[in-house]
Design an enzyme around this catalytic site. Structure first.
Site, PDB file in Angstrom:
ATOM      1  N   HIS A   1       4.962 -16.611  -0.795  1.00 41.44           N
ATOM      2  CA  HIS A   1       5.836 -16.254   0.330  1.00 41.44           C
ATOM      3  C   HIS A   1       6.510 -17.425   1.051  1.00 41.44           C
ATOM      4  CE1 HIS A   1       4.246 -12.230  -0.034  1.00 41.44           C
ATOM      5  NE2 HIS A   1       3.047 -12.571   0.395  1.00 41.44           N
TER       6      HIS A   1
ATOM      7  N   ASP B   1      -0.519 -17.125  -6.120  1.00 45.55           N
ATOM      8  CA  ASP B   1      -1.965 -17.287  -6.231  1.00 45.55           C
ATOM      9  C   ASP B   1      -2.699 -16.006  -6.619  1.00 45.55           C
ATOM     10  OD1 ASP B   1      -1.494 -16.097  -3.746  1.00 45.55           O
ATOM     11  OD2 ASP B   1      -2.419 -17.709  -2.588  1.00 45.55           O
TER      12      ASP B   1
END
Length: 481
Positions: A82, A239
């Site tokens: 993000h 991730d």
């Protein structure tokens, strides 16, 4: 270092606080070398980090790996999702990156939802309803508060993209990380021109989306790392998608990650679209999907309760009747951003250990409620729940998850799953294998399986009832009169 049985690859996890690098033997999955170096993150109203720190940390982590890193045939970067990285025409950061946990863009997120057709539009178009963590809200915040930075920007990247580009000289990303931006359409698997036009972002500033299994590029000459020119560079991923690769999870296998925040996800072949915003409809790094839900209060909140009680985190006692909702930082799942912790049912004979167990129950209840929304209807209910993250090795966490889920629980022995997932992706470039199959061959999810026990329906019903009855109070928050 003992001789490797196969070629070596490097998997990297560039997280919020540090960068970790593993050198892994492709044939066996053995970690032959590792290194780690920290980052700094600003405190205060925002959460920002200079991307150049990530590069310096990568250099240091690989230096710690020694000669093994020089022998690597391929490399992949997994990273925090993000974050908004803005670069000028020379590839230098215009300003520090706005990280995933910088929530100043919450008003912009609410406005974007209203301006573009509501939550249902966003869920159907992008797979997710954009929260303050999503990159599109951060770009809107930047345009409103720092228009000069927007005017100076010649490239927009995510954290893992930044490092990959410094390796290859080419702007690339992958579908997994792109799906967390809010401007990648999950239905078409392309950038959404309507959304980009609405927020004033030229698609020419965005990286090329590399397909799963495709090489992102090769290591170029001008770099400070121990790789040879021409070393293969995989596309990398976010991730959560990297951790799913690192576990080698198959569709329908539930995963629960216990960290400062709690996360539940599962791989599915059905494209998710939840208009409530509880489930983020991410893509995975292979070609499937990774519906995910997150709670804000997990291990840190329970540890805080233990500290207030003066107890070790394992000093729990069974007890029925006391309920503790540990929403110390507000909560995202359920969506109660203004809430605080709530205690109900305290009596003269309530012990500190029972209060601590109630905190565990409250944290796990929120995650299991989210898991029900993440899993497909046809998911195998007998499949063990993979328990990962910092809390996964704690006995109190394990037993609470078993009791409230009614599932068998498996605790993988492997650590650093994001870096292992990146390594599996790099290995796939060399062998032609599916990266998840590589991870399964490495047996990364292997670990003790705790048998299922009967689900504690009484506690689940009590938690559901207290949460329902207290919802108006929790929604109002402590600051309201």
């Amino acid at each position: 270092m003992s001789a490797a049985e196969g070629p070596l690859v490097v998997g990297v996890d560039t997280s919020t606080q540090s960068t970790k690098a593993l050198v892994v033997d492709v044939a066996t999955g053995r970690v032959v070398a590792s290194g780690q170096a920290p980052h700094t993150v600003t405190s205060g109203a925002g959460r920002e980090s200079d991307p150049r720190q990530w590069w310096d940390a990568l250099c240091e982590a690989l230096r710690q790996c020694g000669e093994a890193a020089h022998e690597a045939a391929a490399v992949s970067i997994g990273g925090q999702q993000h974050g908004l990285v803005t670069l000028d025409g020379h590839g230098e950061p215009v300003r520090p990156a706005l990280l995933w946990n910088d929530v100043r863009s919450a008003p912009q997120g609410h406005r974007l939802i209203e301006e573009l057709g509501g939550a249902k539009f966003w869920a159907e178009r992008t797979g997710s309803v954009p929260a303050a963590s999503f990159t599109v809200t951060k770009w809107a915040w930047l345009a409103e508060h720092e228009p000069e930075a927007v005017r100076a920007t010649r490239a927009v990247r995510l954290p893992h993209d930044y490092l990959t580009e410094r390796l290859t000289g080419q702007g690339t990303t992958d579908r997994g990380d792109a799906s967390g931006t809010g401007w990648w359409a999950s239905g078409t698997e392309a950038y959404d021109e309507e959304i980009l036009g609405h927020v004033g972002l030229d698609p020419a500033l965005l990286p090329r989306v590399v397909r799963p299994g495709e090489v992102a590029g090769t290591v170029r000459d001008s770099h400070e790392l121990p790789f040879s020119k021409g070393t293969l560079v995989a596309c990398g991923t976010g991730d959560n998608a990297a951790a799913a690769l690192g576990l080698g999870v198959r569709p329908g296998t539930p995963v629960m990650s216990l960290g400062t925040s709690g996360t539940v996800y599962a791989v599915t072949q059905r494209r998710p679209a939840d208009p409530t915003g509880t489930v983020a409809g991410f893509a995975d790094a292979r070609g499937d999907w990774l519906p995910l839900a997150c709670t804000l209060n997990c291990t840190l909140a329970v540890d805080r309760v233990a500290a207030l009680l003066g107890l070790d985190r394992e000093a729990v006692e069974p007890g029925h009747g006391v309920t503790l909702l540990p929403f110390l930082d507000g909560e995202r799942t359920p969506n109660l951003p203004r809430s605080s912790g709530l205690l109900h049912g305290l009596r003269h004979d309530t012990t500190g250990g029972q209060l601590l167990q109630a905190a565990y129950d409250g944290a796990v209840y929120s995650l299991l409620a989210a898991l029900d929304l993440v899993l497909d209807e046809d998911a195998d209910p007998s499949a063990p729940l993979l328990l990962i993250g910092g809390g996964a090795r704690g006995t109190a966490w394990q037993q609470t998850v078993r009791r409230l889920s009614g599932r068998a629980v498996q605790v993988p022995r492997a650590a650093e799953l994001v870096a292992l997932g990146a390594a599996a992706q790099a290995a796939g470039l060399l062998t032609g294998e599916d990266p998840a199959a590589v991870a399964r061959r490495w047996e990364t999810a292997a670990g003790p399986v705790l048998e299922a026990v009967e689900r504690d329906e009484e506690t689940l019903d009590r938690l559901a009832g207290v949460l329902s009855d207290a919802a108006p109070l929790l929604e109002r928050g402590t600051g309201a009169g």
